[in-house]
Design a protein around this motif. Structure first.
Motif, mmCIF file in Angstrom:
data_model
loop_
_atom_site.group_PDB
_atom_site.id
_atom_site.type_symbol
_atom_site.label_atom_id
_atom_site.label_comp_id
_atom_site.label_asym_id
_atom_site.label_seq_id
_atom_site.Cartn_x
_atom_site.Cartn_y
_atom_site.Cartn_z
ATOM 1 N N SER A 74 0.820 -1.215 0.000
ATOM 2 C CA SER A 74 0.000 0.000 0.000
ATOM 3 C C SER A 74 0.852 1.262 0.000
ATOM 4 C CB SER A 74 -0.929 0.005 1.214
ATOM 5 O OG SER A 74 -0.174 0.002 2.421
ATOM 6 N N LEU A 75 2.148 1.120 0.293
ATOM 7 C CA LEU A 75 3.046 2.273 0.346
ATOM 8 C C LEU A 75 3.821 2.473 -0.946
ATOM 9 C CD1 LEU A 75 4.471 1.792 3.954
ATOM 10 C CD2 LEU A 75 2.518 3.185 3.229
ATOM 11 N N ASP A 76 3.620 1.612 -1.934
ATOM 12 C CA ASP A 76 4.313 1.758 -3.213
ATOM 13 C C ASP A 76 3.853 3.032 -3.934
ATOM 14 O OD1 ASP A 76 5.380 -0.673 -2.608
ATOM 15 O OD2 ASP A 76 4.227 -1.804 -4.100
ATOM 16 N N PHE A 77 4.751 3.645 -4.684
ATOM 17 C CA PHE A 77 4.336 4.761 -5.539
ATOM 18 C C PHE A 77 5.338 4.966 -6.662
ATOM 19 C CE2 PHE A 77 7.136 7.227 -2.705
ATOM 20 C CZ PHE A 77 7.771 8.075 -3.593
ATOM 21 N N ASN A 78 4.866 5.588 -7.731
ATOM 22 C CA ASN A 78 5.690 6.051 -8.850
ATOM 23 C C ASN A 78 5.501 7.556 -8.982
ATOM 24 O OD1 ASN A 78 6.763 3.533 -9.820
ATOM 25 N ND2 ASN A 78 4.698 3.075 -10.552
ATOM 26 N N ARG A 79 6.573 8.244 -9.344
ATOM 27 C CA ARG A 79 6.496 9.698 -9.473
ATOM 28 C C ARG A 79 7.392 10.142 -10.627
ATOM 29 N NH1 ARG A 79 7.545 13.747 -4.310
ATOM 30 N NH2 ARG A 79 6.361 15.551 -5.076
ATOM 31 N N ASN A 80 6.856 10.939 -11.523
ATOM 32 C CA ASN A 80 7.606 11.480 -12.653
ATOM 33 C C ASN A 80 7.614 13.003 -12.566
ATOM 34 O OD1 ASN A 80 8.012 9.043 -14.707
ATOM 35 N ND2 ASN A 80 5.979 8.867 -13.783
ATOM 36 N N LYS A 81 8.786 13.576 -12.795
ATOM 37 C CA LYS A 81 8.910 15.034 -12.800
ATOM 38 C C LYS A 81 9.650 15.478 -14.059
ATOM 39 C CE LYS A 81 8.903 16.454 -7.927
ATOM 40 N NZ LYS A 81 9.645 17.232 -6.912
ATOM 41 N N LEU A 82 9.097 16.496 -14.706
ATOM 42 C CA LEU A 82 9.733 17.135 -15.848
ATOM 43 C C LEU A 82 10.025 18.576 -15.465
ATOM 44 C CD1 LEU A 82 10.560 16.608 -18.810
ATOM 45 C CD2 LEU A 82 8.337 17.569 -19.473
ATOM 46 N N ASN A 83 11.255 19.022 -15.728
ATOM 47 C CA ASN A 83 11.696 20.331 -15.249
ATOM 48 C C ASN A 83 12.349 21.131 -16.378
ATOM 49 O OD1 ASN A 83 14.646 21.433 -13.650
ATOM 50 N ND2 ASN A 83 12.704 22.530 -13.575
#
Length: 411
Positions: free
Chosen positions: A395-404
């Motif tokens: 339940s603590l898994d996550f994916n995160r994408n950032k474009l800068n």
């Protein structure tokens, strides 16, 4: 209290070796203008981000665009008798839709270096920063309306001496953390006062060159942490004392490879009799390889004990490995590519070694940046970052994408 978020940084390897502040490095040569015998430099960084998971959650990731604006000022004095540095920065975050994430960060710092006798240096630094925890921080409470604000006073004093092939360093530091309470989504309040603490540390380093380009390095570290409250909100007394010792090899093979590898042991004892002593091996590296003209590869690794405010966890051990490469294509264009892997081992109240821990989180990260220098001390950049967490609790898994997209200016 919300579940912890994975966190690690290459600064844990390089940070203890340098007296520096965010955006302004102590003793660093920089551009600028001479004003009344001082060297004054200005900088402005403006970054536009697209974040597809603002709250670092597994399901229902929230996408938003925000702008980070950070002006910086540095005043420097460099003479044959001393070096003086004074700097500061203000950082503003502005979100398009999630305006409760808007915030101001700021820091001030000052440093002084003296050489009272030949090859003997005394360095001092003090700084104050007011910041906010990232939503992906291990101690972040997901029920908070906005990021958790905190202040940090940091003072450091070091003495270094060179005697032929022998180099000796002794330094001490004092840190004071002060956290502010935050509002909860349900209308309540989150008490963060039980996280306020003072950290005192003493570190020693001996380096002896036994052959050209090769040195043996011995390190010792003592850290004492005292919390302001006798017990936190969960009734846990978190005061502790940590001892850490390592032996390593420093290499400086012409311009090819420089840096250090080390291994050792650490142990932490607690004021509370309810918390079991914890011990584990430690290891690390901080190497720079000049793979080709204009190309550098950096390798960093470390293992340390970090603080947490989570219920049923007295601390967590963070183990990290990072590899990054930088490449210059002429005088204006440069690029970098980096990958990181880290593991957070959360220690239960009775945990004594890494063979018996409460929970494991693993975080993977990949980032790539292209930067182009423009006339008039300006530069533009484009970067992409991917963050992924795999936890023993899915339940603590996550994916995160950032474009800068970034624009910077230096004077």
């Amino acid at each position: 209290m919300a579940p912890p978020r994975a966190k690690y940084s290459i600064a844990m390897v390089f940070g203890p070796l340098a007296l520096s502040a965010p955006g302004v490095a102590f003793g660093q040569d920089s551009s600028g203008a001479d004003v009344g015998g001082f060297r004054v430099s200005l900088a402005l960084d403006v970054d536009a981000y697209l974040d597809d998971n603002v709250y670092a959650q597994r399901d229902g990731g929230v996408t938003d665009v925000y702008v980070r604006t950070s002006p910086k000022l540095n005043v420097k004095k460099d003479t044959s008798r001393y070096k003086f540095n004074l700097g500061g920065a203000v950082t503003r975050f502005d979100y398009a839709e999630r305006t409760r994430e808007n915030r101001w960060d700021r820091n001030l710092n000052a440093g002084l270096e003296l050489e009272p006798i030949h090859d003997t240096f005394v360095r001092g630094r003090t700084s104050y920063s007011f910041s906010h925890e990232d939503r992906g921080d291990p101690n972040n409470d997901a029920s908070s309306v906005s990021p958790t604000p905190y202040g940090l006073w940091n003072s450091e004093l070091s003495l270094s001496r060179e005697l032929g092939r022998l180099k000796m360093n002794l330094d001490g530091s004092l840190q004071k953390y002060n956290y502010r309470d935050t509002a909860r989504n349900d209308g309540g309040s989150i008490n963060n006062g039980d996280r306020d603490r003072t950290t005192k540390a003493l570190r020693s380093r001996l380096q002896y060159q036994f052959s050209p380009g090769y040195s043996v390095v011995l390190r010792g570290e003592w850290t004492k942490i005292d919390y302001v409250t006798d017990q936190d909100d969960f009734g846990i007394q978190r005061d502790s004392t940590t001892w850490r010792g390592t032996a390593g090899l420093y290499v400086a093979i012409t311009n090819l490879v420089t840096g250090e590898v080390f291994a050792g042991y650490q142990t932490r004892s607690y004021r509370s009799g309810a918390l079991r002593r914890f011990s584990s091996p430690v290891f690390g590296a901080a190497l720079v390889w000049s793979a080709a003209p204009g190309t550098k590869v950096r390798i960093a690794a470390d293992r340390r004990i970090e603080e947490t405010a989570l219920n049923a966890a007295k601390n967590y051990v963070i183990t990290t490995l990072e590899v990054a490469a930088d490449r210059e294509f002429g005088k204006r264009l440069s690029a970098s590519l980096g990958g990181r892997i880290g593991r957070n081992d959360f220690l239960g109240l009775a945990t004594e070694s890494l063979s018996d821990i409460a929970r494991k989180d693993t975080l993977y990260s990949l980032d790539a940046t292209v930067r182009y220098k423009l006339p008039r001390n300006m530069a533009v950049g484009l970067s992409y970052a991917l963050m992924r967490r795999n936890s023993a609790q899915s339940s603590l898994d996550f994916n995160r994408n950032k474009l800068n997209l970034s624009l910077s200016w230096r004077m």
